[in-house]
Scaffold this motif. Sequence first.
Motif, short mmCIF file in Angstrom:
data_model
loop_
_atom_site.label_atom_id
_atom_site.label_comp_id
_atom_site.label_asym_id
_atom_site.label_seq_id
_atom_site.Cartn_x
_atom_site.Cartn_y
_atom_site.Cartn_z
N THR A 163 -8.75 3.85 2.47
CA THR A 163 -8.85 3.18 1.18
C THR A 163 -8.50 4.10 0.01
OG1 THR A 163 -11.26 3.58 1.27
CG2 THR A 163 -10.47 1.42 1.88
N THR A 165 -5.74 4.04 -1.99
CA THR A 165 -5.28 3.34 -3.18
C THR A 165 -6.43 2.60 -3.85
OG1 THR A 165 -3.26 3.01 -1.94
CG2 THR A 165 -3.45 1.84 -4.01
N SER A 166 -7.30 2.00 -3.01
CA SER A 166 -8.43 1.28 -3.59
C SER A 166 -9.29 2.21 -4.42
CB SER A 166 -9.30 0.67 -2.49
OG SER A 166 -8.51 -0.09 -1.62
N LEU A 169 -7.60 3.06 -7.70
CA LEU A 169 -7.69 1.98 -8.69
C LEU A 169 -9.10 1.86 -9.23
CD1 LEU A 169 -5.31 -0.51 -7.00
CD2 LEU A 169 -5.03 0.52 -9.25
N ASN A 195 3.52 0.75 -6.86
CA ASN A 195 3.12 -0.05 -5.71
C ASN A 195 4.14 0.21 -4.60
OD1 ASN A 195 1.45 -2.43 -4.64
ND2 ASN A 195 3.56 -3.09 -4.29
N ASP A 200 -0.14 -5.12 -2.83
CA ASP A 200 -1.57 -5.02 -3.09
C ASP A 200 -1.91 -4.87 -4.57
OD1 ASP A 200 -1.21 -4.74 -0.44
OD2 ASP A 200 -2.15 -2.77 -0.23
N LEU A 201 -1.02 -4.21 -5.29
CA LEU A 201 -1.38 -3.87 -6.66
C LEU A 201 -0.84 -4.86 -7.68
CD1 LEU A 201 -0.78 -0.02 -6.51
CD2 LEU A 201 -2.73 -1.37 -5.75
N LEU A 204 -3.82 -6.97 -10.05
CA LEU A 204 -4.90 -6.24 -10.74
C LEU A 204 -5.50 -7.02 -11.89
CD1 LEU A 204 -3.40 -2.65 -10.93
CD2 LEU A 204 -4.93 -3.63 -9.24
N ASN A 208 -11.00 -11.68 -8.25
CA ASN A 208 -11.03 -11.75 -6.80
C ASN A 208 -12.04 -12.81 -6.37
OD1 ASN A 208 -11.55 -11.26 -4.05
ND2 ASN A 208 -10.97 -9.12 -4.29
N TRP A 561 -11.05 -7.34 -8.83
CA TRP A 561 -9.67 -7.85 -8.94
C TRP A 561 -9.13 -8.12 -7.54
CZ3 TRP A 561 -11.21 -2.95 -10.43
CH2 TRP A 561 -10.86 -1.92 -9.56
N THR A 563 -6.75 -8.07 -4.36
CA THR A 563 -5.88 -7.06 -3.76
C THR A 563 -4.82 -7.70 -2.89
OG1 THR A 563 -7.37 -6.77 -1.91
CG2 THR A 563 -7.69 -5.31 -3.78
N ARG A 564 -4.85 -9.01 -2.75
CA ARG A 564 -3.73 -9.72 -2.15
C ARG A 564 -3.80 -11.17 -2.61
NH1 ARG A 564 -7.31 -8.49 2.18
NH2 ARG A 564 -8.17 -10.43 2.95
#
Lengths: 581, 312
Positions: A163, A165-166, A169, A195, A200-201, A204, A208, A561, A563-564
Amino acid sequence: MTRVGRVLGSEHTTTAGFRVVVDDDEYLQLDDLVVVATEVPKAGQVNTYGVVTEAEAVFEGATFESDTHRIAELGIMPGAKVRTVRVAVTRVDPEVWVSPDPGEEVERATGEARRKALYADEMARPLPVGLGRDGAPVHIDLDFFDGRKGGHMSISGISGVATKTSFALFFLRMLTAMPAVVGEGAANLRVLVFNVKGEDLLWLDAPNRVFEGDDDAREAWAALGVAPTPFDSVRFWAPPRRSAGDAIVPDTGGRLTGIDVFTWTPREFIDEDLLAYCFTDANDARNQLPFIRERVQLQLKRWAVGVDGMPGAVTLRDPSQSADGRAWRRGESVGAGQVEIVIRDLPSLVDALERHLEPGDGGEPDPAWTGRVMPGTVAAFLRRLHAASARLGHLVRDGESRRIDRTAATVTVVAIQSLHEQAQRFVVGAMLNETFREKEDTGQRLPLSVVVLDELNRYAPREGTGPLKDMLVDIAQRGRSLGVLLVGAQQTASRVAPEVLENAAIRVSGRLDAAEAERAEFGWMLPSTRARARLLKPGTMVVAQPAIPIPLVITFPFPPWATRKEEVAGDAGGDPFDGLT
Amino acid sequence: MARIYVEGWSPDYGAPLAPDETLAPAEGSVDDTVETTTWRPLDGHDDGVDSVVFVDGVRRIDAHLTLDDPQVGPVSGLCGTFAVGAAVWDRTVPRTEVAAERVERWAILSGGRDEIFPPVDLEPGYATMTTTDPDPSAPLRALHSAMRSAEGNLATAMASDTFVIADGPLNELGPRPAVGYIKSHRVRYLSPERNAVVAALARGQRTPLFTIGGYARYSWYVRLAVVAQGHSWSGIVRCEAPNSLPTDQVVTLADRTAAMLPVVASEPHVDPRAPQNLVPIAGLERALRHRMGDPGLVVRRLREAVAERKAS
């Protein structure tokens, strides 16, 4: 504070660590924070703060393995269960470096003691970066990220479960949500995110839907003191779709609206030396390629002149015809009718260059352009240029300027996942160059520019050289004082240029490959942390920072937010054809 | 046909079977008919008693003393420590815990002297006693008796509400449910044909009770384990109970020991006196030895105590 046990007296305590015998009605788990008060002759009371790095238990009295059955199952042998934990010392306060006394009472560090254990009391600008095992926030000293005392962040870990990138962010969300902590740098804070995988990004800015039902996450965000909302100031940029002909539509799959298309005009391509970033392969630095490339860049700048009525397009014309006879000035243009080749995109630029480098009529190449390199080098140069033209030609086109505007929003997301690897490097190189040059020109640290780059090993590999790697090393070394802060992520830190890693003051790691964890790049971890790094769950990270002498294990909450695409609540940014039959 | 065996115990602990004919009971003093006249192995019976207390003690010579008397010549003595305690086996959990530990330290002088050993910086400190017996081993015997008596007192105290198994012969013979547990055999109490019944015992079986004239106890033999490569008396222990108890209650105790002792018997690879040295007792002894304190530290404190007195 509650007493949890006593300092173990059957072995030596040290200033680096000690063990605690846990009381029967208490427990200590990994990452728990404890404090011990020791009365030191002449120095008075010294508080030793520490974090639990390992928990152990044994039957005291059992000498043979089989005694376990005698004690636990049959109960015929006297034996006491003894639970102990190992504590790594984080701090001694006041700074009298003595080991804690054996037998002293150990308390769970809460409140002020917890703050002291984590040096939060000494952090001028504590920014929460996650939650400790006790559910309370763990901070980093922002001075060590934003360039005052140190800069940059390096995130490592296995793809998928680490994780990376998570976390990056999440960190950005904290950074953008806490202007009071960030201080004067918050006003014009600019974040550039690439990205590189999936999409995924690209969500943002969208709430979610999974988060809405997640009370734990909600609680965690409350503990962090940040409202759980998506990023409020984001702009998304994507390259144009190749097959779309003259229509300019973003090359993205899931999200089609709210995305701007970026391209560079030939004029910008030449003025900003973007040709350099077409040659970013590590092999390109060999031979004489950089030499001819630099020569061509120089010549292009002198020869390029605008074409009337065709914004962004240029043509190549001998500068001896220009006003000063040396180089065409920007803004100068010639009539479209008298132009043989109008450079409107990358293929036409390559065409124009070919005339000077490899004239089709059997004539000699122009030494002013080739720099007198061997003919083989010229051929190699052109071969690479043709390849680049095929792979990233669609990123250069004339017309109105569509360059990425980093000032349009706090967070700028550049979607390069659909591009060929060479084109990805080109975009990253061009953007980093733009960011860094801009700051270099002003020489000011503020406003801050944060760059988030995953797969750093592809852009700044350990082996080889290239303009992109050079620039990343430059940013790592000098960016701190110029306010260009790199948040780099990589699966294998051992494959990233050491200069880039070494300059990151904040080091973060998710789950690591077992072999990778043993490498020198992870020397900042304690042996116990390293062993644990192989088992970390998604959402759990190890964070090391100069302000605290040992790495801490933290968790960060599920993002509010999306993520997909499937996570997007409502229809914000959704498929415009949803609901149509 | 006779065969030769190697004993299972480590030679440091002597032999479990060391017959000494001088200790043989007087002819006809053993009564093997108190329970039954038809001698055969009897099965044990575990009546499910909740807890069993094992009582034992350990002792140690801390230092040998010499009282240098210019008139009568040197007088010998010793400093010794003993610890007694109980391993309480709570069978409902099940768990064994060491309880009621008691440590005593004694300075023992021979020759009936009235000198008092100086105070020693230890907890507990040393009390002084003297023995008039001129035998050089008398001080050690005095220490041993003091330990045995402390064991007896503890066993008596614990036996007021629980079933007690005391290591060694019983000292206190009040009507309480206490069983003495004797690991080694020095005396042949039974006739050869009765001994054949002992040899025939299976694990968890016992002989019928018998009494010994002039010795106010019931006795019986129990087989703890069938020892591999063992002879007919390997794994046999003798138990005794006060004869102030009614016979039927002693039968209950005897049945209980026959069923229960094999469970707590030790394994040859774990204990040098297996199977006779019981697991709870071995654990208790280890804990008690630990409680006596570090011998090196004790000697140092003794030297300091004597040196201080000289200085003052």
